[in-house]
Design an enzyme around this catalytic site. Structure first.
Site, PDB file in Angstrom:
ATOM      1  N   HIS A 112       3.859  23.608   5.803  1.00 14.84           N
ATOM      2  CA  HIS A 112       3.272  24.340   6.921  1.00 14.84           C
ATOM      3  C   HIS A 112       2.579  25.632   6.468  1.00 14.84           C
ATOM      4  CE1 HIS A 112       6.489  27.399   6.933  1.00 14.84           C
ATOM      5  NE2 HIS A 112       7.266  26.382   6.561  1.00 14.84           N
ATOM      6  N   ASP A 113       1.448  25.905   7.069  1.00 15.19           N
ATOM      7  CA  ASP A 113       0.711  27.159   6.883  1.00 15.19           C
ATOM      8  C   ASP A 113       0.147  27.326   5.467  1.00 15.19           C
ATOM      9  OD1 ASP A 113       1.268  28.438   9.591  1.00 15.19           O
ATOM     10  OD2 ASP A 113       3.303  28.089   8.865  1.00 15.19           O
ATOM     11  N   GLY A 170       6.048  26.498   2.144  1.00 16.12           N
ATOM     12  CA  GLY A 170       5.209  27.053   3.198  1.00 16.12           C
ATOM     13  C   GLY A 170       4.428  28.281   2.779  1.00 16.12           C
TER      14      GLY A 170
END
Length: 263
Positions: free
Chosen positions: A118-119, A136
């Site tokens: 994520h991200d 992340g």
């Protein structure tokens, strides 16, 4: 051409000439651009934004919810740029409230079993080797190469044109234009082969080499080395890119293998 054995949610936005192979699954709130190929048994989940002429190989999962306990269902995306290849069993999570998106740029190759968490923000023309595991919030700039089975710590930044050897533990930021190898991961010279392939002149390569000699081999700390670089070397895009990267590093940069701080 969409195979009848594939499942495509009626709200998915798919260009006319996208090929979806049998047993692929495409959820709602998905957009797929022209010329893209979706292989059998791949899963394109809610929030995927896939560009033109991409190839998604069997077993890949794009835009799965983040593996982050702080995620509470916010509407986020996973963006895949044009002409990018996602090989078998790659997993790409969508973003969280931090950036609201995960991004893989244009013309990238993400090899089998890699994970993009994520991200993460991956630039254009990057190569991510087999089974590379990215935590992340990782940021990877254009033309970087991360070799197979490397593990990248959360919030790490990797500069443009950097090359990281296979099986590396990437715990610190890796500046632009360098090769990083050994354990602990250390400066191992500049990526001269990659720079030549991408059209850098001998003068530019020599300048980058001179700059990193000051930064890594002079015995100065980073602040002193940058002050010396900015005083003695003429302004250039390469000098400024390296200087800005090091000054703005949140986790600190890798050391030279031969420096006293490397072990």
């Amino acid at each position: 051409m969409n195979q009848p054995l594939a499942y495509i949610h009626p709200e998915a936005k798919i260009a006319q000439n996208v090929v979806v192979e049998p047993f692929a699954t495409i959820h709602k709130n998905v957009e797929i651009g022209e010329g893209t190929w979706i292989g059998s048994n791949s899963v394109i989940m809610e929030g995927a934004r896939i560009g033109k002429n991409c190839k998604i190989f069997p077993g890949a999962v794009v835009a799965s919810i983040p593996q982050d306990l702080k995620f509470v269902g916010e509407e986020t995306t996973a963006v895949i740029g044009d002409n990018t290849v996602i090989r078998e069993c790659v997993t790409i999570s969508r973003g969280t409230v931090d950036k609201m998106k995960t991004v893989v740029g244009k013309n990238c190759l993400i090899m089998a079993y890699a994970h993009v968490a994520h991200d993460c923000i991956v630039g254009n023309n990057c190569i991510i080797g087999n089974a590379v595991q990215m935590a992340g919030h990782v940021e990877i700039d254009n033309f970087a190469i991360i070799s197979a089975t490397s593990a990248v710590h959360q919030f790490v930044k990797i500069g443009a044109h950097a090359f990281i050897s296979g099986g590396s533990k990437v715990l610190k930021d890796v500046p632009p234009f360098v090769k990083a190898a050994r354990e602990p991961l250390s400066y191992a010279g500049i990526n001269s082969v990659g720079l030549r392939r991408r059209g850098f002149t001998s003068e530019q390569i020599n300048e980058v080499q001179q700059l990193y000699r000051i930064l890594f081999m002079s015995g100065l700390n980073n602040t002193q080395a940058l002050d010396k670089i900015e005083l003695e070397l003429s302004p250039s895009s390469e000098r400024d890119e390296i200087s800005n990267f090091v000054r703005n590093s949140g986790r600190g940069i890798i050391k030279s293998y031969f420096s006293k701080d490397a072990d």
